[in-house]
Design an enzyme around this catalytic site. Structure first.
Site, PDB file in Angstrom:
ATOM      1  N   CYS A 130      -6.594   5.741  -1.680  1.00 55.12           N
ATOM      2  CA  CYS A 130      -6.438   4.225  -1.654  1.00 55.12           C
ATOM      3  C   CYS A 130      -5.796   3.954  -3.116  1.00 55.12           C
ATOM      4  CB  CYS A 130      -7.916   3.622  -1.686  1.00 55.12           C
ATOM      5  SG  CYS A 130      -7.580   2.012  -1.517  1.00 55.12           S
ATOM      6  N   CYS A 131      -6.433   4.710  -3.948  1.00 51.52           N
ATOM      7  CA  CYS A 131      -5.739   4.785  -5.562  1.00 51.52           C
ATOM      8  C   CYS A 131      -4.358   5.084  -5.718  1.00 51.52           C
ATOM      9  CB  CYS A 131      -6.699   5.477  -6.531  1.00 51.52           C
ATOM     10  SG  CYS A 131      -8.337   4.760  -7.152  1.00 51.52           S
ATOM     11  N   CYS A 239      -9.051   6.569 -11.625  1.00 56.25           N
ATOM     12  CA  CYS A 239      -8.069   6.432 -10.461  1.00 56.25           C
ATOM     13  C   CYS A 239      -7.061   7.521 -10.311  1.00 56.25           C
ATOM     14  CB  CYS A 239      -7.632   4.959 -10.712  1.00 56.25           C
ATOM     15  SG  CYS A 239      -6.449   4.845 -12.007  1.00 56.25           S
TER      16      CYS A 239
END
Length: 245
Positions: A130-131, A239
């Site tokens: 997702c990051c 992240c």
């Protein structure tokens, strides 16, 4: 990454081994930061950009940058998942610093497209992916237009950040990463904010020292590390923007 044009003596990723890096010896945090930023804009002109998440360190850096270069460019990685307080803060910043060029960089996939391709609530199952989709890939695309970028990293923030220098060879994005705030303490950040009456995210007053996407950020508890509220359900505190590629 293909670099944009630069003079032969400019400090760039490809010329790193032959470049003469600047030396900053003044240990007063504020003076150091001003010198680093002054060098950055003199060295790169409009080919340096600040990637800002609009945390409290970001407010200090924005104010310092504006005092040196009012038309500087700032990238905000708009993941579509930020807190409403973050978006509201950006509106306030745009009013206070009207000449800044704030670039709101979006991912290639909308939240709906991401859910269709990878399943709902990807951040709960594969937060690194997702990051990458919503932060790393968009920043990589944008940084192709620059020779260097500015970050608000501080050595005090976490063990992974204790070795950060003012000027760094960035393997992740094949760029040069400039970190003017490395020696600032948390108390110094807040002293500057209060002295200059800077706007900041009200979530900081609710035990959110580090603020990212709403789905992956919680307030920290007494005694916890400043980044303990990020991805707290996983063995993850970054992240990926500041990790080696």
């Amino acid at each position: 990454m293909k670099e944009v044009s630069a003079t032969s003596n400019t400090v760039t990723y490809s010329q790193w081994g032959n470049a003469k890096l600047p030396e900053f010896s003044d240990r007063t945090a504020l003076l150091e930061s001003r010198k680093v930023l002054g060098w950055a804009f003199q060295e790169y002109g409009d080919k340096v950009v600040y990637s800002c998440s609009f945390g409290v360190e970001g407010m200090v850096l924005i104010d310092l940058i504006y005092s040196i270069n009012k038309t500087a460019s700032i990238i905000f990685l708009d993941t579509d998942f930020h807190f409403k307080e973050t978006y509201e803060l950006i509106d306030r910043v745009e009013k206070r610093y009207p000449q800044l060029k704030i670039i709101k960089e979006k991912p290639s996939l909308t939240p709906e497209q991401q859910a269709e391709k990878y399943g709902a609530e990807l951040w709960k199952r594969r937060p690194d992916l997702c990051c990458r989709i919503r932060k790393i890939d968009p920043l990589a695309g944008r940084l192709k237009h620059y020779n260097a970028w500015i970050s608000g990293l501080r050595r005090e923030q976490s063990p992974l950040r204790r070795s950060v220098s003012f000027v760094n060879k960035d393997e992740r994005f094949q760029s040069v990463k400039i970190c003017p705030l490395i020696h600032w303490k948390w108390t110094e950040i807040w002293d500057y904010v209060r002295k200059h009456d800077l706007p900041y995210n009200p979530l900081h007053d609710q035990n959110y020292p580090s603020i990212g996407c709403a789905y992956c950020t919680r307030p920290v508890k007494a005694g916890e590390d400043q980044r303990a509220g990020r991805w707290s359900a996983f063995d993850k505190t970054e992240c990926g923007l500041h990790l080696k590629g």
